[in-house]
Design an enzyme around this catalytic site. Structure first.
Site, mmCIF file in Angstrom:
data_model
loop_
_atom_site.group_PDB
_atom_site.id
_atom_site.type_symbol
_atom_site.label_atom_id
_atom_site.label_comp_id
_atom_site.label_asym_id
_atom_site.label_seq_id
_atom_site.Cartn_x
_atom_site.Cartn_y
_atom_site.Cartn_z
ATOM 1 N N GLU A 1 0.800 -1.219 0.000
ATOM 2 C CA GLU A 1 0.000 0.000 0.000
ATOM 3 C C GLU A 1 0.839 1.278 0.000
ATOM 4 O O GLU A 1 0.307 2.376 -0.192
ATOM 5 C CB GLU A 1 -0.937 -0.005 1.218
ATOM 6 C CG GLU A 1 -2.041 -1.060 1.099
ATOM 7 C CD GLU A 1 -2.925 -1.149 2.325
ATOM 8 O OE1 GLU A 1 -2.494 -0.681 3.401
ATOM 9 O OE2 GLU A 1 -4.035 -1.685 2.214
ATOM 10 N N GLU B 1 7.562 -22.135 8.075
ATOM 11 C CA GLU B 1 8.091 -21.226 9.095
ATOM 12 C C GLU B 1 9.085 -21.890 10.043
ATOM 13 O O GLU B 1 9.593 -21.247 10.953
ATOM 14 C CB GLU B 1 6.948 -20.655 9.927
ATOM 15 C CG GLU B 1 6.215 -21.699 10.750
ATOM 16 C CD GLU B 1 5.084 -21.096 11.570
ATOM 17 O OE1 GLU B 1 5.169 -21.206 12.811
ATOM 18 O OE2 GLU B 1 4.155 -20.536 10.984
#
Length: 305
Positions: free
Chosen positions: A85, A116
């Protein structure tokens, strides 16, 4: 492999929601809402650390450094969201703020099992970006113990990079590794261990503050207007016009004419109108000399009169 959740508040059971499966729909929503109200208060306690982090990020930006978010699952997605953004909001190059998620872009849409769990993967993904000592790494993990993120932080520290951690548990491994630690403790989730809820909301709030604060310090905001907005669609073109009108008091017709002349460079349009300069090239130079800060550029013009 045994994972010890002892001491992790994000993994504890929430006494307020133990009977949520027997509640009416409205009661469920009220319970979730009551817990969500605690998030902003938890973030408030971390404001000194957040402010310190913003100053570091802005300083490294001035050195040509980048802001890199890294995380797994929800944490990784939140980092990617904040990074994506920045270009339309502040006109930044896409490389300036980037997000990395364990498992790669495929993990944005679905869980990648085991992505992960390896420290070396986090280190490897940073190396692919050619992470350097001018960059800032923000490691994000609700638990504060995600191996992928830990590996990235260790590597960033080893080459002299700035490291910031965003977790929701105090005293975690990540808190011990980060140079700046931000840990809003939101308490047990409504659904035990579902850290996409309060923890995810807290992380989103923190990342909003980090990127917004740094962009303000870079001069990408004048008053409270996003003056480096990139007018890439009809909505942003209209927003650009409104920003210039708000900042200068010009009519819509005059604003449209000025933006056409500046090729929709909102910041330049505002600066030219407020400074009353008619030389566009000179206006660009003055803005550049003052790192795009409209207030500083205006002060320089006034002092030169």
């Amino acid at each position: 492999m045994y994972i010890d959740f002892k001491g992790l508040t994000t993994e504890e059971r929430n006494e307020n929601s133990k009977d949520i499966d027997t509640m009416s729909t409205l009661e469920m929503m009220e319970t979730i809402n009551k817990e969500d109200k605690l998030v902003a208060l938890a973030v408030e306690k971390e404001l000194p650390s957040i402010a310190k982090a913003v100053d570091v990020i802005a300083e490294q930006f001035h050195k040509g450094g980048r802001l890199i978010y890294i995380g797994a699952g929800t944490s990784g997605r939140i980092g990617l969201l904040d990074a994506s953004e920045c270009p339309p909001t502040y006109g930044t190059d896409p490389s300036m703020v980037q997000g990395i998620i364990a498992g790669g872009t495929e993990a944005m849409l679905k869980a990648i099992e085991g992505a992960e769990d390896k420290e070396e993967e986090g280190e490897g993904d940073l190396k692919k970006l050619i992470f350097n000592c001018n960059d800032v790494l923000v490691g994000i993990a609700a638990s504060g113990r995600t191996p992928y993120v830990i590996g990235a932080i260790r590597y960033a520290n080893s080459i002299g990079g700035e490291t910031i951690t965003v977790t929701c548990n105090k005293g975690s491994i990540m808190n011990q590794l980060g140079k700046i630690n931000i840990a809003p403790v939101v308490g047990p989730e409504v659904i035990t261990g579902s850290t996409r809820m309060k923890a995810g909301t807290a992380q989103k709030m923190v990342l909003n503050m980090l990127s917004t604060g740094a962009m303000i310090k870079l001069g990408k905001v004048y008053e409270n207007l996003m003056v480096d907005v990139d007018a890439t669609n009809l909505k942003l073109i209209e927003r650009s016009k409104r920003i210039v009108m708000e900042a200068t008091g010009l009519s819509r017709e005059m604003t449209e004419d000025l933006l056409q002349k500046t090729n929709y460079d909102v910041k330049l349009a505002i600066f030219l109108e407020l400074s009353k300069l008619t030389d566009f090239d000179r206006g660009k130079v003055i803005l550049k000399d003052h790192k795009g800060n409209i207030r500083l550029a205006l002060e320089a013009v006034r002092n030169s009169d």
